[in-house]
Design a protein around this motif. Structure first.
Motif, PDB file in Angstrom:
ATOM      1  N   LEU A  71      30.729 -25.084   3.081  1.00  0.00           N
ATOM      2  CA  LEU A  71      31.900 -25.942   2.961  1.00  0.00           C
ATOM      3  C   LEU A  71      31.982 -26.347   1.498  1.00  0.00           C
ATOM      4  CD1 LEU A  71      33.826 -27.552   5.074  1.00  0.00           C
ATOM      5  CD2 LEU A  71      32.403 -29.477   4.464  1.00  0.00           C
ATOM      6  N   ARG A  72      33.162 -26.212   0.913  1.00  0.00           N
ATOM      7  CA  ARG A  72      33.341 -26.586  -0.492  1.00  0.00           C
ATOM      8  C   ARG A  72      34.301 -27.765  -0.557  1.00  0.00           C
ATOM      9  NH1 ARG A  72      32.165 -24.077  -5.012  1.00  0.00           N
ATOM     10  NH2 ARG A  72      31.868 -22.069  -3.995  1.00  0.00           N
ATOM     11  N   ILE A  73      33.923 -28.768  -1.340  1.00  0.00           N
ATOM     12  CA  ILE A  73      34.786 -29.918  -1.595  1.00  0.00           C
ATOM     13  C   ILE A  73      35.108 -29.877  -3.077  1.00  0.00           C
ATOM     14  CG2 ILE A  73      34.972 -32.434  -1.515  1.00  0.00           C
ATOM     15  CD1 ILE A  73      32.646 -32.302   0.585  1.00  0.00           C
ATOM     16  N   ASP A  74      36.402 -29.944  -3.429  1.00  0.00           N
ATOM     17  CA  ASP A  74      36.750 -29.873  -4.846  1.00  0.00           C
ATOM     18  C   ASP A  74      38.016 -30.659  -5.137  1.00  0.00           C
ATOM     19  OD1 ASP A  74      39.198 -27.929  -5.696  1.00  0.00           O
ATOM     20  OD2 ASP A  74      38.325 -27.238  -3.804  1.00  0.00           O
ATOM     21  N   ASP A  75      38.207 -30.948  -6.416  1.00  0.00           N
ATOM     22  CA  ASP A  75      39.427 -31.617  -6.883  1.00  0.00           C
ATOM     23  C   ASP A  75      40.111 -30.795  -7.971  1.00  0.00           C
ATOM     24  OD1 ASP A  75      37.827 -31.962  -9.104  1.00  0.00           O
ATOM     25  OD2 ASP A  75      37.957 -34.142  -9.125  1.00  0.00           O
ATOM     26  N   GLU A  76      39.856 -29.506  -8.005  1.00  0.00           N
ATOM     27  CA  GLU A  76      40.351 -28.535  -8.975  1.00  0.00           C
ATOM     28  C   GLU A  76      39.678 -28.650 -10.338  1.00  0.00           C
ATOM     29  OE1 GLU A  76      44.605 -29.327  -8.415  1.00  0.00           O
ATOM     30  OE2 GLU A  76      44.713 -27.455  -7.267  1.00  0.00           O
ATOM     31  N   GLU A  77      38.749 -29.576 -10.484  1.00  0.00           N
ATOM     32  CA  GLU A  77      37.945 -29.695 -11.711  1.00  0.00           C
ATOM     33  C   GLU A  77      36.461 -29.666 -11.402  1.00  0.00           C
ATOM     34  OE1 GLU A  77      38.986 -32.987 -14.196  1.00  0.00           O
ATOM     35  OE2 GLU A  77      41.126 -32.601 -14.019  1.00  0.00           O
ATOM     36  N   THR A  78      36.076 -30.338 -10.325  1.00  0.00           N
ATOM     37  CA  THR A  78      34.681 -30.434  -9.917  1.00  0.00           C
ATOM     38  C   THR A  78      34.562 -29.912  -8.495  1.00  0.00           C
ATOM     39  OG1 THR A  78      34.394 -32.403 -11.278  1.00  0.00           O
ATOM     40  CG2 THR A  78      32.748 -32.020  -9.589  1.00  0.00           C
ATOM     41  N   SER A  79      33.465 -29.222  -8.222  1.00  0.00           N
ATOM     42  CA  SER A  79      33.267 -28.632  -6.912  1.00  0.00           C
ATOM     43  C   SER A  79      31.875 -28.969  -6.394  1.00  0.00           C
ATOM     44  CB  SER A  79      33.422 -27.115  -7.014  1.00  0.00           C
ATOM     45  OG  SER A  79      33.061 -26.494  -5.809  1.00  0.00           O
ATOM     46  N   LEU A  80      31.795 -29.339  -5.122  1.00  0.00           N
ATOM     47  CA  LEU A  80      30.528 -29.567  -4.437  1.00  0.00           C
ATOM     48  C   LEU A  80      30.430 -28.535  -3.328  1.00  0.00           C
ATOM     49  CD1 LEU A  80      27.981 -31.309  -3.951  1.00  0.00           C
ATOM     50  CD2 LEU A  80      29.374 -32.694  -2.398  1.00  0.00           C
ATOM     51  N   LEU A  81      29.413 -27.688  -3.384  1.00  0.00           N
ATOM     52  CA  LEU A  81      29.208 -26.659  -2.380  1.00  0.00           C
ATOM     53  C   LEU A  81      28.084 -27.097  -1.452  1.00  0.00           C
ATOM     54  CD1 LEU A  81      29.777 -23.831  -1.225  1.00  0.00           C
ATOM     55  CD2 LEU A  81      28.078 -22.953  -2.860  1.00  0.00           C
ATOM     56  N   VAL A  82      28.378 -27.112  -0.154  1.00  0.00           N
ATOM     57  CA  VAL A  82      27.398 -27.444   0.875  1.00  0.00           C
ATOM     58  C   VAL A  82      27.158 -26.166   1.659  1.00  0.00           C
ATOM     59  CG1 VAL A  82      26.859 -28.980   2.797  1.00  0.00           C
ATOM     60  CG2 VAL A  82      28.467 -29.736   1.034  1.00  0.00           C
ATOM     61  N   ARG A  83      25.886 -25.742   1.748  1.00  0.00           N
ATOM     62  CA  ARG A  83      25.548 -24.509   2.473  1.00  0.00           C
ATOM     63  C   ARG A  83      24.432 -24.771   3.473  1.00  0.00           C
ATOM     64  NH1 ARG A  83      23.832 -20.126  -1.438  1.00  0.00           N
ATOM     65  NH2 ARG A  83      22.619 -21.840  -2.217  1.00  0.00           N
ATOM     66  N   TRP A  84      24.468 -24.060   4.593  1.00  0.00           N
ATOM     67  CA  TRP A  84      23.426 -24.180   5.607  1.00  0.00           C
ATOM     68  C   TRP A  84      23.322 -22.851   6.349  1.00  0.00           C
ATOM     69  CZ3 TRP A  84      28.221 -26.121   5.624  1.00  0.00           C
ATOM     70  CH2 TRP A  84      29.065 -25.759   6.671  1.00  0.00           C
ATOM     71  N   PRO A  85      22.142 -22.547   6.895  1.00  0.00           N
ATOM     72  CA  PRO A  85      21.990 -21.311   7.670  1.00  0.00           C
ATOM     73  C   PRO A  85      22.552 -21.518   9.078  1.00  0.00           C
ATOM     74  CG  PRO A  85      19.883 -22.435   7.483  1.00  0.00           C
ATOM     75  CD  PRO A  85      20.882 -23.230   6.687  1.00  0.00           C
ATOM     76  N   ASN A  86      23.832 -21.195   9.265  1.00  0.00           N
ATOM     77  CA  ASN A  86      24.469 -21.488  10.548  1.00  0.00           C
ATOM     78  C   ASN A  86      23.918 -20.652  11.699  1.00  0.00           C
ATOM     79  OD1 ASN A  86      25.662 -19.111   9.743  1.00  0.00           O
ATOM     80  ND2 ASN A  86      27.750 -19.758  10.156  1.00  0.00           N
ATOM     81  N   TRP A  87      23.228 -19.588  11.403  1.00  0.00           N
ATOM     82  CA  TRP A  87      22.598 -18.781  12.440  1.00  0.00           C
ATOM     83  C   TRP A  87      21.398 -19.512  13.050  1.00  0.00           C
ATOM     84  CZ3 TRP A  87      17.572 -18.021  11.146  1.00  0.00           C
ATOM     85  CH2 TRP A  87      17.254 -18.122   9.793  1.00  0.00           C
ATOM     86  N   ARG A  88      20.907 -20.525  12.367  1.00  0.00           N
ATOM     87  CA  ARG A  88      19.701 -21.214  12.823  1.00  0.00           C
ATOM     88  C   ARG A  88      19.994 -22.391  13.749  1.00  0.00           C
ATOM     89  NH1 ARG A  88      15.771 -22.818   8.211  1.00  0.00           N
ATOM     90  NH2 ARG A  88      15.465 -20.581   8.254  1.00  0.00           N
ATOM     91  N   SER A  89      21.080 -23.126  13.507  1.00  0.00           N
ATOM     92  CA  SER A  89      21.254 -24.363  14.267  1.00  0.00           C
ATOM     93  C   SER A  89      22.666 -24.629  14.777  1.00  0.00           C
ATOM     94  CB  SER A  89      20.801 -25.551  13.421  1.00  0.00           C
ATOM     95  OG  SER A  89      21.535 -25.601  12.222  1.00  0.00           O
ATOM     96  N   ALA A  90      23.616 -23.756  14.541  1.00  0.00           N
ATOM     97  CA  ALA A  90      24.994 -23.917  15.024  1.00  0.00           C
ATOM     98  C   ALA A  90      25.564 -25.296  14.699  1.00  0.00           C
ATOM     99  CB  ALA A  90      25.070 -23.653  16.526  1.00  0.00           C
ATOM    100  N   ALA A  91      25.357 -25.743  13.486  1.00  0.00           N
ATOM    101  CA  ALA A  91      25.889 -27.038  13.044  1.00  0.00           C
ATOM    102  C   ALA A  91      27.362 -26.886  12.688  1.00  0.00           C
ATOM    103  CB  ALA A  91      25.109 -27.533  11.834  1.00  0.00           C
ATOM    104  N   LEU A  92      28.146 -27.885  13.061  1.00  0.00           N
ATOM    105  CA  LEU A  92      29.576 -27.867  12.759  1.00  0.00           C
ATOM    106  C   LEU A  92      29.932 -29.081  11.914  1.00  0.00           C
ATOM    107  CD1 LEU A  92      30.861 -26.814  16.277  1.00  0.00           C
ATOM    108  CD2 LEU A  92      30.783 -25.401  14.209  1.00  0.00           C
ATOM    109  N   PRO A  93      30.520 -28.864  10.732  1.00  0.00           N
ATOM    110  CA  PRO A  93      30.870 -29.990   9.866  1.00  0.00           C
ATOM    111  C   PRO A  93      32.088 -30.755  10.379  1.00  0.00           C
ATOM    112  CG  PRO A  93      31.408 -27.921   8.797  1.00  0.00           C
ATOM    113  CD  PRO A  93      30.767 -27.578  10.087  1.00  0.00           C
ATOM    114  N   GLN A  94      32.017 -32.068  10.197  1.00  0.00           N
ATOM    115  CA  GLN A  94      33.114 -32.960  10.552  1.00  0.00           C
ATOM    116  C   GLN A  94      33.491 -33.772   9.326  1.00  0.00           C
ATOM    117  OE1 GLN A  94      31.152 -35.014  13.862  1.00  0.00           O
ATOM    118  NE2 GLN A  94      32.575 -33.975  15.234  1.00  0.00           N
ATOM    119  N   LEU A  95      34.765 -34.078   9.202  1.00  0.00           N
ATOM    120  CA  LEU A  95      35.277 -34.820   8.051  1.00  0.00           C
ATOM    121  C   LEU A  95      35.824 -36.169   8.498  1.00  0.00           C
ATOM    122  CD1 LEU A  95      36.094 -34.707   4.983  1.00  0.00           C
ATOM    123  CD2 LEU A  95      38.308 -33.855   5.788  1.00  0.00           C
ATOM    124  N   THR A  96      35.511 -37.186   7.702  1.00  0.00           N
ATOM    125  CA  THR A  96      36.114 -38.511   7.870  1.00  0.00           C
ATOM    126  C   THR A  96      36.701 -38.883   6.521  1.00  0.00           C
ATOM    127  OG1 THR A  96      34.434 -39.154   9.479  1.00  0.00           O
ATOM    128  CG2 THR A  96      35.690 -40.931   8.460  1.00  0.00           C
TER     129      THR A  96
END
Length: 153
Positions: free
Chosen positions: A85-110
């Motif tokens: 999942l990438r969060i950005d403002d067109e200048e700065t980017s935060l990349l969040v990565r996880w091995p989804n094959w291992r735990s079937a985690a689903l990201p949620q946004l608030t």
């Protein structure tokens, strides 16, 4: 919980497998809260949802984790089939990565305005209450990494 800092990446790991079976309830973890002034006015979230990456503008109030009814504990999630999942403002980017094959985690946004400032948080759902909930399922370990970069001007 284990936190490891690599050269340009932070990794956070949870040992949930030691707790036994998945609870008959909600399990959310990996809460990432953005600093209100850490990003510009427009914030985007990008991820793959079964196809090429999709990019969403974060605007208005969003609460993926809000319950729908007493029998359904979550309103929505990102599919994030690529395990990132990438969060950005067109200048700065935060990349969040996880091995989804291992735990079937689903990201949620608030996202919402709190005290005149923007509140944006990403968390990961490992278990929810809905028709897919099965008692006795294993509880897997979960880990994710964070890396940030500035786009070239």
């Amino acid at each position: 919980k284990r936190v490891t800092l690599f050269r340009e990446e932070l990794e956070i790991a949870y040992r949930f497998s030691e707790l036994g079976e998945r609870p008959a309830g909600v399990l959310r973890t990996g809460f990432l809260t953005l600093h209100p002034k850490g990003f510009g006015e427009r914030v985007f979230v990008s991820c793959e949802n079964g196809g090429p990456p999709e990019r969403f503008l974060v605007r208005g109030d969003i609460d993926h984790g809000a319950g729908v009814s007493p029998l359904v504990s979550s309103r929505s999630v990102f599919g994030a089939t690529g395990g990132s999942l990438r969060i950005d403002d067109e200048e700065t980017s935060l990349l969040v990565r996880w091995p989804n094959w291992r735990s079937a985690a689903l990201p949620q946004l608030t996202a919402r305005e709190v005290g005149g400032e923007r509140f944006v948080r990403v968390s990961f759902s490992l278990a929810e209450l809905d028709e897919t909930c099965r008692p006795g399922a294993p509880l897997y370990d979960f880990q994710f990494s964070l890396s940030a970069k500035r786009f070239a001007a």
